[in-house]
Write an enzyme that holds these catalytic residues in place. Structure first.
Site, PDB file in Angstrom:
ATOM      1  N   ARG A 103       8.590  14.055  12.231  1.00 23.45           N
ATOM      2  CA  ARG A 103       8.091  13.167  11.189  1.00 23.45           C
ATOM      3  C   ARG A 103       7.835  13.951   9.926  1.00 23.45           C
ATOM      4  NH1 ARG A 103       4.145   8.636  11.768  1.00 23.45           N
ATOM      5  NH2 ARG A 103       4.733   8.863   9.621  1.00 23.45           N
ATOM      6  N   ARG A 153      22.895  12.073   1.775  1.00 20.32           N
ATOM      7  CA  ARG A 153      24.304  12.238   1.416  1.00 20.32           C
ATOM      8  C   ARG A 153      24.518  13.405   0.455  1.00 20.32           C
ATOM      9  NH1 ARG A 153      24.824  10.281   5.881  1.00 20.32           N
ATOM     10  NH2 ARG A 153      24.601   8.039   6.105  1.00 20.32           N
ATOM     11  N   CYS A 159      17.106   2.804   5.828  1.00 23.33           N
ATOM     12  CA  CYS A 159      15.887   2.645   5.034  1.00 23.33           C
ATOM     13  C   CYS A 159      15.190   1.347   5.423  1.00 23.33           C
ATOM     14  CB  CYS A 159      16.223   2.551   3.547  1.00 23.33           C
ATOM     15  SG  CYS A 159      16.563   4.106   2.760  1.00 23.33           S
ATOM     16  N   GLU A 178       7.835   0.176   4.367  1.00 21.74           N
ATOM     17  CA  GLU A 178       6.620   0.495   5.116  1.00 21.74           C
ATOM     18  C   GLU A 178       5.672  -0.707   5.055  1.00 21.74           C
ATOM     19  OE1 GLU A 178       4.441   2.923   7.494  1.00 21.74           O
ATOM     20  OE2 GLU A 178       6.362   3.515   6.630  1.00 21.74           O
ATOM     21  N   ARG A 198       8.424   8.081   3.950  1.00 23.69           N
ATOM     22  CA  ARG A 198       8.269   8.694   5.266  1.00 23.69           C
ATOM     23  C   ARG A 198       9.636   8.826   5.935  1.00 23.69           C
ATOM     24  NH1 ARG A 198       3.732   5.362   4.555  1.00 23.69           N
ATOM     25  NH2 ARG A 198       1.763   6.256   5.249  1.00 23.69           N
ATOM     26  N   TYR A 205       4.614  17.388   5.828  1.00 21.94           N
ATOM     27  CA  TYR A 205       3.895  16.479   4.940  1.00 21.94           C
ATOM     28  C   TYR A 205       3.697  17.175   3.597  1.00 21.94           C
ATOM     29  CZ  TYR A 205       3.306  13.526   8.929  1.00 21.94           C
ATOM     30  OH  TYR A 205       3.572  12.705  10.001  1.00 21.94           O
ATOM     31  N   ARG A 243      -1.747  13.657   7.684  1.00 22.08           N
ATOM     32  CA  ARG A 243      -1.884  14.360   8.966  1.00 22.08           C
ATOM     33  C   ARG A 243      -2.394  15.778   8.738  1.00 22.08           C
ATOM     34  NH1 ARG A 243       0.417  12.364  13.751  1.00 22.08           N
ATOM     35  NH2 ARG A 243      -0.891  14.017  14.558  1.00 22.08           N
TER      36      ARG A 243
END
Length: 118
Positions: free
Chosen positions: A6, A62, A74, A77, A89, A107, A115
């Site tokens: 992530r 790409r 895509c 959220e 994210r 992050y 996080r």
């Protein structure tokens, strides 16, 4: 085994170039930190908050040599009151022998607050 890595970052403006650039940086850091090759990747999901709509962040993939055939999608959220804004994210699903503890999640920028334990 397939594991997920992530990551997240933020942009200052809802600007096409800034979105692509920030997403490219995030993807590169996740790829390098986890030593991921394109043929190890099953798929990549990229989400953005509702205020990031000037470009598809997936276009950043790409720009990376050798990543042409990696499936990427895509999505928007969830818009949760009080959540981090202008946030992108990523979730990279890749084949690896790493344990979950060995996977390095990335992050950046304002998203580092999401996080702090990682």
């Amino acid at each position: 085994m397939i594991r997920g890595v992530r990551g997240a970052t933020t942009v200052n403006e809802n600007d096409e170039q800034e979105i692509i650039s920030a997403t490219e940086r995030l993807l590169k850091e996740a790829i390098v930190s986890n030593k991921i090759a394109p043929d190890q990747v099953a798929s990549i999901f990229i989400s953005a908050t509702v205020d990031v709509d000037a470009a598809f962040p997936a276009r950043a993939l790409r720009n990376l040599a050798g990543w042409t055939y990696v499936p990427v999608m895509c999505m928007q959220e969830l818009s949760v009151p009080g959540s981090l804004q202008k946030c992108i994210r990523v979730m990279i699903h890749f084949n690896t022998e790493k344990t979950q503890e060995e996977v390095k999640h990335i992050y950046l920028e304002g998203a580092s607050s999401l996080r702090p334990d990682l």
